[in-house]
Motif scaffolding. Structure first.
Motif, short mmCIF file in Angstrom:
data_model
loop_
_atom_site.label_atom_id
_atom_site.label_comp_id
_atom_site.label_asym_id
_atom_site.label_seq_id
_atom_site.Cartn_x
_atom_site.Cartn_y
_atom_site.Cartn_z
N ILE A 22 0.86 -1.20 0.00
CA ILE A 22 0.00 0.00 0.00
C ILE A 22 0.90 1.24 0.00
N GLY A 23 0.73 2.08 -1.00
CA GLY A 23 1.65 3.21 -1.15
C GLY A 23 2.96 2.70 -1.74
N CYS A 24 2.81 1.94 -2.85
CA CYS A 24 3.97 1.19 -3.41
C CYS A 24 5.00 2.11 -4.04
N HIS A 26 7.52 3.43 -6.17
CA HIS A 26 8.39 2.87 -7.23
C HIS A 26 8.16 1.38 -7.51
N ASN A 47 -2.26 5.84 -4.10
CA ASN A 47 -3.40 6.74 -4.34
C ASN A 47 -3.07 7.81 -5.39
N LYS A 48 -1.88 7.69 -6.02
CA LYS A 48 -1.53 8.65 -7.08
C LYS A 48 -1.08 7.92 -8.34
N GLY A 72 -5.62 3.91 0.27
CA GLY A 72 -5.51 2.75 1.15
C GLY A 72 -5.96 1.51 0.41
N ALA A 86 4.55 1.09 4.25
CA ALA A 86 5.89 1.59 4.57
C ALA A 86 6.09 3.00 4.05
N GLN A 113 6.12 0.19 8.58
CA GLN A 113 7.27 1.06 8.89
C GLN A 113 6.77 2.49 8.77
C1 LIG Z 1 7.11 8.11 0.86
S1 LIG Z 1 6.33 7.04 -0.25
C2 LIG Z 1 6.82 5.47 0.37
C3 LIG Z 1 6.95 4.51 -0.75
C4 LIG Z 1 7.32 3.09 -0.33
N1 LIG Z 1 6.22 2.45 0.34
C5 LIG Z 1 8.55 3.08 0.52
O1 LIG Z 1 8.47 2.69 1.68
O2 LIG Z 1 9.62 3.50 0.03
C6 LIG Z 1 4.63 7.10 0.21
C7 LIG Z 1 3.73 6.59 -0.92
O3 LIG Z 1 2.44 6.37 -0.37
C8 LIG Z 1 1.47 6.91 -1.22
N2 LIG Z 1 0.30 7.22 -0.38
C9 LIG Z 1 0.15 8.22 0.53
N3 LIG Z 1 -1.06 8.15 1.11
C10 LIG Z 1 -1.69 7.07 0.58
C11 LIG Z 1 -2.95 6.49 0.74
N4 LIG Z 1 -3.84 7.00 1.59
N5 LIG Z 1 -3.26 5.39 0.02
C12 LIG Z 1 -2.38 4.87 -0.86
N6 LIG Z 1 -1.16 5.38 -1.08
C13 LIG Z 1 -0.81 6.46 -0.37
C14 LIG Z 1 2.15 8.11 -1.88
O4 LIG Z 1 1.56 8.44 -3.12
C15 LIG Z 1 3.59 7.58 -2.05
O5 LIG Z 1 3.77 6.95 -3.28
#
Ligand SMILES: C[S@@+](CC[C@H](N)C(=O)[O-])C[C@H]1O[C@@H](n2cnc3c(N)ncnc32)[C@H](O)[C@@H]1O
Length: 216
Positions: A22-24, A26, A47-48, A72, A86, A113
């Protein structure tokens, strides 16, 4: 170059488990999982569109991976064994879990994390019938704590909430360095504060707890 933090998370995902990242962003976690021999379903969600497209590009040579644009888990309707959260903030993580509580309760493991407020996360997990089954601390320009969670009850005392029950038991070199550095930093702050400063007592108490923990 994939970060040490992501590599550590990848090591914690069992090869036989499917997972959703979730929030993958890259998509590096999925990449490492495939390199580690995990052939199960992986759901990369974000989510983007931008990050999700980066993940699509980085993973174009692999199959059995779904890419889902979702806040989410709202748009994710396939249950996986593991959910990974993470690189996000504590409140974001907490809200994502609360929005899809059934999904998380049906996971075999959740790997989390958060970038800060790990203690608040531990407290919240224990109040919501999740238990920590493993913890890791790594250093990569800063200290990161990674928690492996399962369903179930755990009772944590104040010290375990603050430092982590497994990290505390293990007291790795990284963990000790982390708190020695924190004590030094807080002592420097104390040196600059006058005796009547409202934060003084709070910081002194924190330093004492850290010192006591390191001595025990
Ligand atoms: C800082 S990055 C972390 C990426 C990866 N998970 C890591 O640990 O390196 C946070 C990611 O979470 C996504 N994100 C933030 N809020 C979110 C949400 N509510 N649902 C899904 N993705 C989300 C952002 O678009 C971004 O790509």
């Amino acid at each position: 170059m994939i970060s040490k933090r992501i590599r550590e998370i990848a090591k914690l995902i069992k090869k036989e488990y499917s997972f959703v990242d979730i929030g993958c962003d890259h998509g590096y976690l999925a990449l490492l999982a495939r390199e580690n021999g995990n052939k199960n379903l992986i759901i990369c969600s974000d989510n983007k569109e931008g990050p999700l497209n980066n993940a699509r590009k980085n993973l174009e040579n692999y199959n059995n991976i779904l890419f889902v644009l979702s806040d989410g888990l709202k748009e994710v309707n396939i249950q996986t064994d593991v959910a990974v959260l993470a690189g996000m903030g504590y409140l974001t993580v907490k809200n994502i879990i609360l929005d899809s509580l059934d999904y998380f309760k049906n996971c075999k493991q959740i790997i989390i994390q958060v970038n800060q407020n790990v203690s608040l996360l531990r407290k919240w997990l224990s109040d919501n019938d999740f238990k920590i089954v493993a913890e890791r601390m790594i250093y990569e320009y800063k200290y990161y704590e990674i928690l492996v969670i399962e369903n179930g009850k755990m009772k944590l005392n104040e010290e375990q909430i603050m430092f982590g029950p497994y990290l505390l038991k293990e007291k790795s070199e990284t963990f000790i360095d982390c708190y020695k550095k924190q004590i030094n930093k807080l002592n420097k702050i104390l040196n600059d504060l006058n005796n009547e400063h409202p934060d003084r007592l709070k910081i002194e108490k924190k330093v004492l707890k850290m010192k006591k923990m390191l001595e025990d």
